[in-house]
Design a protein around this motif. Structure first.
Motif, PDB file in Angstrom:
ATOM      1  N   ALA A  37       4.230  10.278  -6.703  1.00  0.00           N
ATOM      2  CA  ALA A  37       5.271  10.635  -7.674  1.00  0.00           C
ATOM      3  C   ALA A  37       4.647  10.994  -9.017  1.00  0.00           C
ATOM      4  O   ALA A  37       5.046  11.975  -9.653  1.00  0.00           O
ATOM      5  CB  ALA A  37       6.272   9.482  -7.829  1.00  0.00           C
ATOM      6  N   ASP A  38       3.654  10.216  -9.439  1.00  0.00           N
ATOM      7  CA  ASP A  38       2.958  10.511 -10.700  1.00  0.00           C
ATOM      8  C   ASP A  38       2.277  11.868 -10.635  1.00  0.00           C
ATOM      9  O   ASP A  38       2.341  12.658 -11.585  1.00  0.00           O
ATOM     10  CB  ASP A  38       1.920   9.423 -11.013  1.00  0.00           C
ATOM     11  CG  ASP A  38       2.547   8.096 -11.409  1.00  0.00           C
ATOM     12  OD1 ASP A  38       3.745   8.080 -11.758  1.00  0.00           O
ATOM     13  OD2 ASP A  38       1.830   7.070 -11.366  1.00  0.00           O
ATOM     14  N   GLU A  92       0.829  -1.203   0.000  1.00  0.00           N
ATOM     15  CA  GLU A  92       0.000   0.000   0.000  1.00  0.00           C
ATOM     16  C   GLU A  92       0.867   1.258   0.000  1.00  0.00           C
ATOM     17  O   GLU A  92       0.588   2.217  -0.731  1.00  0.00           O
ATOM     18  CB  GLU A  92      -0.935   0.003   1.209  1.00  0.00           C
ATOM     19  CG  GLU A  92      -2.052  -1.013   1.133  1.00  0.00           C
ATOM     20  CD  GLU A  92      -2.909  -1.051   2.397  1.00  0.00           C
ATOM     21  OE1 GLU A  92      -2.944  -0.048   3.128  1.00  0.00           O
ATOM     22  OE2 GLU A  92      -3.527  -2.093   2.637  1.00  0.00           O
ATOM     23  N   ALA A  93       1.922   1.255   0.822  1.00  0.00           N
ATOM     24  CA  ALA A  93       2.808   2.421   0.904  1.00  0.00           C
ATOM     25  C   ALA A  93       3.510   2.654  -0.429  1.00  0.00           C
ATOM     26  O   ALA A  93       3.623   3.798  -0.889  1.00  0.00           O
ATOM     27  CB  ALA A  93       3.832   2.222   2.020  1.00  0.00           C
ATOM     28  N   ILE A  94       3.943   1.589  -1.070  1.00  0.00           N
ATOM     29  CA  ILE A  94       4.613   1.719  -2.370  1.00  0.00           C
ATOM     30  C   ILE A  94       3.635   2.251  -3.411  1.00  0.00           C
ATOM     31  O   ILE A  94       3.971   3.120  -4.217  1.00  0.00           O
ATOM     32  CB  ILE A  94       5.224   0.366  -2.799  1.00  0.00           C
ATOM     33  CG1 ILE A  94       6.428   0.041  -1.916  1.00  0.00           C
ATOM     34  CG2 ILE A  94       5.615   0.382  -4.263  1.00  0.00           C
ATOM     35  CD1 ILE A  94       6.972  -1.362  -2.086  1.00  0.00           C
ATOM     36  N   SER A  95       2.420   1.751  -3.376  1.00  0.00           N
ATOM     37  CA  SER A  95       1.404   2.214  -4.326  1.00  0.00           C
ATOM     38  C   SER A  95       1.110   3.696  -4.113  1.00  0.00           C
ATOM     39  O   SER A  95       1.028   4.463  -5.073  1.00  0.00           O
ATOM     40  CB  SER A  95       0.127   1.382  -4.149  1.00  0.00           C
ATOM     41  OG  SER A  95      -0.881   1.849  -5.014  1.00  0.00           O
ATOM     42  N   THR A 103       2.089  17.665 -11.976  1.00  0.00           N
ATOM     43  CA  THR A 103       2.074  19.049 -11.499  1.00  0.00           C
ATOM     44  C   THR A 103       3.255  19.826 -12.073  1.00  0.00           C
ATOM     45  O   THR A 103       3.094  20.970 -12.528  1.00  0.00           O
ATOM     46  CB  THR A 103       2.129  19.083  -9.952  1.00  0.00           C
ATOM     47  OG1 THR A 103       0.988  18.378  -9.446  1.00  0.00           O
ATOM     48  CG2 THR A 103       2.119  20.495  -9.435  1.00  0.00           C
ATOM     49  N   ILE A 104       4.402  19.208 -12.091  1.00  0.00           N
ATOM     50  CA  ILE A 104       5.596  19.868 -12.642  1.00  0.00           C
ATOM     51  C   ILE A 104       5.398  20.147 -14.125  1.00  0.00           C
ATOM     52  O   ILE A 104       5.718  21.235 -14.613  1.00  0.00           O
ATOM     53  CB  ILE A 104       6.854  19.008 -12.387  1.00  0.00           C
ATOM     54  CG1 ILE A 104       7.200  19.018 -10.898  1.00  0.00           C
ATOM     55  CG2 ILE A 104       8.022  19.493 -13.220  1.00  0.00           C
ATOM     56  CD1 ILE A 104       8.258  18.017 -10.493  1.00  0.00           C
TER      57      ILE A 104
END
Length: 144
Positions: free
Chosen positions: A69-70, A60-63, A75-76
């Motif tokens: 990150a996506d 769950e944390a990795i997801s 946003t960037i």
């Protein structure tokens, strides 16, 4: 019957007591082994459950980290897109201006080269005429 019976009863009863004690020890050992198996089995199940829970939490944390990150990348991209467009416009304008300056400089250089050729031709013709006049004058003087 006295003494033989006495020893027989004495040793017979001791033998029975030893057999009874051995039987009791076997029973206790079997019970302990059974309880140990139950305990170890329960411990194994608890460890397996804890491992599964940790694995699920990590997944769950990795997801979530991947999603974050996506989102950050999006946003960037959104925030830098106008800057990139502006930079491209500036590059295009600078390129166009550089082309104009180059063309102007090229025309000026061509004009200067043409002027130099004309002046060199005029100077050559004037020098040639003077040499011819001088040569003609000298030939006339020598002919007289």
């Amino acid at each position: 019957m006295g003494l033989g019976s006495f020893f027989k009863n004495l040793f017979g009863s001791a033998s029975n007591k030893v057999e009874s004690g051995v039987e009791s020890v076997k029973n206790v050992a079997n019970e302990s082994a059974g309880k140990s198996d139950e305990f170890l089995s329960g411990l194994g199940n608890k460890l397996s459950d804890a491992y599964d829970a940790a694995k699920d939490s990590a997944s769950e944390a990795i997801s979530k980290a991947s999603d974050m990150a996506d989102d950050a990348v999006e946003t960037i991209k959104e925030k830098t897109a106008p800057m990139i467009d502006k930079a491209e416009e500036m590059i295009d304008a600078a390129s166009e201006k550089a082309s104009e300056v180059f063309e102007d400089a090229k025309e000026k250089v061509e004009d200067v080269v043409e002027d130099v050729k004309e002046k060199a031709t005029e100077t050559y013709q004037a020098a040639k005429e003077k040499v011819e006049d001088f040569t003609n004058d000298k030939n006339e003087e020598n002919a007289q």
